[in-house]
Design a protein around this motif. Structure first.
Motif, PDB file in Angstrom:
ATOM      1  N   LEU A 115       0.835  -1.183   0.000  1.00 52.60           N
ATOM      2  CA  LEU A 115       0.000   0.000   0.000  1.00 52.60           C
ATOM      3  C   LEU A 115       0.870   1.233   0.000  1.00 52.60           C
ATOM      4  O   LEU A 115       1.838   1.324   0.748  1.00 52.60           O
ATOM      5  CB  LEU A 115      -0.871  -0.010   1.249  1.00 52.60           C
ATOM      6  N   THR A 163       3.078  -2.800   6.398  1.00 54.70           N
ATOM      7  CA  THR A 163       1.828  -2.954   5.679  1.00 54.70           C
ATOM      8  C   THR A 163       1.976  -3.864   4.474  1.00 54.70           C
ATOM      9  O   THR A 163       1.846  -3.443   3.342  1.00 54.70           O
ATOM     10  CB  THR A 163       1.311  -1.593   5.197  1.00 54.70           C
ATOM     11  N   PRO A 164       2.248  -5.117   4.732  1.00 56.66           N
ATOM     12  CA  PRO A 164       2.453  -6.040   3.614  1.00 56.66           C
ATOM     13  C   PRO A 164       1.144  -6.573   3.077  1.00 56.66           C
ATOM     14  O   PRO A 164       1.009  -7.742   2.823  1.00 56.66           O
ATOM     15  CB  PRO A 164       3.267  -7.149   4.250  1.00 56.66           C
ATOM     16  N   ILE A 208      -3.381  -6.252   2.338  1.00 59.84           N
ATOM     17  CA  ILE A 208      -4.690  -6.480   2.923  1.00 59.84           C
ATOM     18  C   ILE A 208      -5.302  -7.655   2.181  1.00 59.84           C
ATOM     19  O   ILE A 208      -5.169  -7.774   0.967  1.00 59.84           O
ATOM     20  CB  ILE A 208      -5.575  -5.229   2.739  1.00 59.84           C
ATOM     21  N   ARG A 230      -3.121  -8.028   6.811  1.00 58.60           N
ATOM     22  CA  ARG A 230      -4.358  -7.538   7.441  1.00 58.60           C
ATOM     23  C   ARG A 230      -5.526  -8.300   6.827  1.00 58.60           C
ATOM     24  O   ARG A 230      -5.764  -8.189   5.626  1.00 58.60           O
ATOM     25  CB  ARG A 230      -4.587  -6.058   7.147  1.00 58.60           C
ATOM     26  N   VAL A 278      -9.542  -8.871   6.507  1.00 60.81           N
ATOM     27  CA  VAL A 278     -10.840  -8.228   6.730  1.00 60.81           C
ATOM     28  C   VAL A 278     -11.935  -9.142   6.185  1.00 60.81           C
ATOM     29  O   VAL A 278     -11.875  -9.559   5.030  1.00 60.81           O
ATOM     30  CB  VAL A 278     -10.922  -6.871   6.000  1.00 60.81           C
ATOM     31  N   PHE A 337     -11.619  -0.596  -1.154  1.00 62.85           N
ATOM     32  CA  PHE A 337     -10.302  -1.044  -0.687  1.00 62.85           C
ATOM     33  C   PHE A 337      -9.176  -0.499  -1.545  1.00 62.85           C
ATOM     34  O   PHE A 337      -9.372  -0.217  -2.726  1.00 62.85           O
ATOM     35  CB  PHE A 337     -10.260  -2.580  -0.638  1.00 62.85           C
ATOM     36  N   PRO A 338      -8.002  -0.361  -0.929  1.00 61.76           N
ATOM     37  CA  PRO A 338      -6.873   0.228  -1.664  1.00 61.76           C
ATOM     38  C   PRO A 338      -6.353  -0.693  -2.763  1.00 61.76           C
ATOM     39  O   PRO A 338      -6.618  -1.902  -2.768  1.00 61.76           O
ATOM     40  CB  PRO A 338      -5.786   0.393  -0.583  1.00 61.76           C
TER      41      PRO A 338
END
Lengths: 287, 287, 287
Positions: free
Chosen positions: A3, A21-22, A24, A53, A55, A80-81
């Protein structure tokens, strides 16, 4: 694939973007949350990418309802990104020859069975890339359980993609995806006929008529909308614009036409369910 | 105790294993997800280990059904990495003299009441280590609420274990754990009698007959399986191997014998529920 | 604003407090978990703060029941560390002029509609700070969907607060918050009249009578508690102190008076529901 965190005001954002932040990874299934099936997939995922992460988009898709899974996934994925990996398993054909696939679209990744789950988010366009998952070295084992590809094929591949694995390393290119028969609304000189494709927790009834289609036909004319036991002639910007208990049309937060009742469940009160036809007839008078 | 992350393709895996992955903590309860009880535990956990990865295995265990909790926990725990801490609270005896315990098994940790919750995952073997939780300095307070040991004893101890606390620092050694009466199937010259121990969201009926027991008796002979209102004589590798609406036996993804219907809920259609007997009778003919 | 992680035994706690713990963000809604609405908010949040820890407090608040949301949020928030951001959306007035707000209380942050959701956690005290959310640069877009402020206003503001954004940067100061009519119990010379404010998953009935109020009136005297079809004259420290099937009063883990049955659902068995009056009459005799 990490991200880029463009909008963050965080003073350590550069460190985060390198280290913390590897990726999502979202999950959409019809597994429910009681039996531990989703958790079994998460155990596999965290064994491969402990820092990902996870979700849950929804694990309460109606069992084996591919269309509902496609609808919920499409709406949630939009927020989402880039780089997000979406794992989606609504898979009535598990263990049959339907293909396990991974797809890239709008710089997001989608992993699941090739049964139409990704039709709605693609909305007619070709994916940027698609592969059939053939490389068993990225699976949980060479001999996956024939009843739980979610745990043994889809989850580990999604986890590897979230660590930066290239899509084309996971399998062989695929030119054609299976597509859901997602009938578009029918338009004629009198109006538009669509139908209800989702009833949400509040009883709001979401149709397959898009904002663009509605507005192109509306052109500020008076209209009547026939659905269930109701005839609705108002379009509101929000639920509270009509009296409590009254029905109204809305253009909803995902740009679909929705039938709602202020502080009431429209589906139950108007006898509407998934599949109910929705007829819009426009008059020549202006509203 | 940190994840060794052996399989990850991630280029920064060495940094992750030092910094960004201080443990996984799973939760299995009968608390539901409406009342905020699970979240109260997570608040306590994150106050102690802000970087832990929390995964819900299930919070929808039937209230006070220790056997169901044991079954769901056992199946999901299998997929988690070494070092994972499993917090499990299905605890009808909260506040009575039943012991709060922590257990190490297969290099995973289990925290909860000593009421048989961990019987199935131990499957007859002794745990590598077990302690009674007596050190109140690792609790939320010296005087835990007598009705919410999950929040005040189990969650904080699990969180401390996830930071690397040694098991024997949390309490005093325990030699004997309470065990569930988990009746094994009965085998005689005609066949095997077991019963249904879990019905999942799809209506699949999972029995207590293991794959090994089935195969040892089967030896490629014809058989009849009597369960509910059905007599089943087929064994399939996946649901789609029989016609839609037909019942079949499967050896499922956790190596238990399962009764399923292709695209239908076997429990409702065959009048089977948890506890229903399952009789397997083998003929002398080969299948 | 980062967690100070005072209690952790983790050897790398100093590194965590600088790098790996950029905040906890909880979610309380009446959105359910089927439709993907909560996930749409999480996508927005992770796009702004990819390293935040997201915890669901409850997404199963009864639709549009602000009081229930306030009750569940208040109890769970108590266990979270300082700096936690709580996003709460039970919002029957979405799109009407009710204000979007953010509040600081006990060094935690609360973001949601100004409709009384935060009344119970404030419990009569003024918040340390409160703002009306007017700075659209912290929203998802300048023109938020009038039916989904959760996704387009509240979630992005909460995410920015979790990155360290100052409260007063998000909007303009607000002096007065809307308050729920949360009727306190009535006390006279004979006793206390309150009522049931929540029935949990186990059928336990939680009243609005606090531990302090009960003890101030009790003074070790005999009492009778009239509620539903029951007259209860025992106070227990835990469920197991009475026989299976017997009803008892408890002072629960959140310091409210609770009506429970040992291993049974008190609400169903005693014909109690949310709103049922609870009358406590004290005798002159000591218990």
């Amino acid at each position: 694939m990490y991200l880029t965190n463009r909008n963050s005001a965080h003073p350590l954002r550069h460190i985060f973007s390198l280290i913390a932040t590897p990726g999502i990874l979202t999950i959409t299934t019809d597994f429910g949350t009681k039996d531990g099936y989703v958790a079994a997939m998460k155990g596999v995922i965290l064994g491969i990418n402990p820092a990902v992460r996870i979700v849950d988009i929804s694990n309460h898709i109606t069992p084996q309802d591919v269309m509902e899974g496609a609808f919920v996934l499409r709406n949630a994925a939009l927020t989402f990104p880039e780089g997000t990996v979406h794992l989606a398993v609504v898979d009535p054909g598990v263990g049959t020859p339907r293909k396990p696939i991974a797809v890239r679209h709008n710089n997001q990744f989608f992993v699941g069975p090739d049964n139409g789950l990704f039709t709605l988010l693609l909305s007619g366009s070709k994916p940027e890339a698609a592969v059939e998952l053939t490389r068993s070295r990225f699976w949980r084992s060479e001999t996956p359980s024939p009843t739980f590809h979610g745990r043994d094929i889809f989850a580990p591949v999604a986890a590897h993609l979230s660590t930066g694995l290239a899509l084309n390393a996971a399998g062989v290119p695929l030119n054609e995806l299976k597509s859901l028969h997602w009938a578009l609304p029918i338009t004629d000189e009198r109006g538009v006929q669509g139908w209800v494709v989702h009833v949400d927790r509040f009883g709001n009834c979401i149709t397959n008529i898009t904002k663009a289609q509605f507005l192109a036909n509306h052109r500020d004319r008076l209209f009547k909308c026939y659905a269930g036991n109701a005839i609705i002639d108002t379009l509101s910007t929000t639920y509270g614009n009509v009296d409590i208990g009254d029905a109204t049309l809305l253009l909803n937060s995902n740009d679909f036409l929705e039938i709602a009742i202020h502080r009431g469940p429209a589906a139950q009160m108007l006898d509407i369910r998934k599949g109910t036809p929705v007829n819009l007839v426009f008059s020549d008078e202006r509203g």
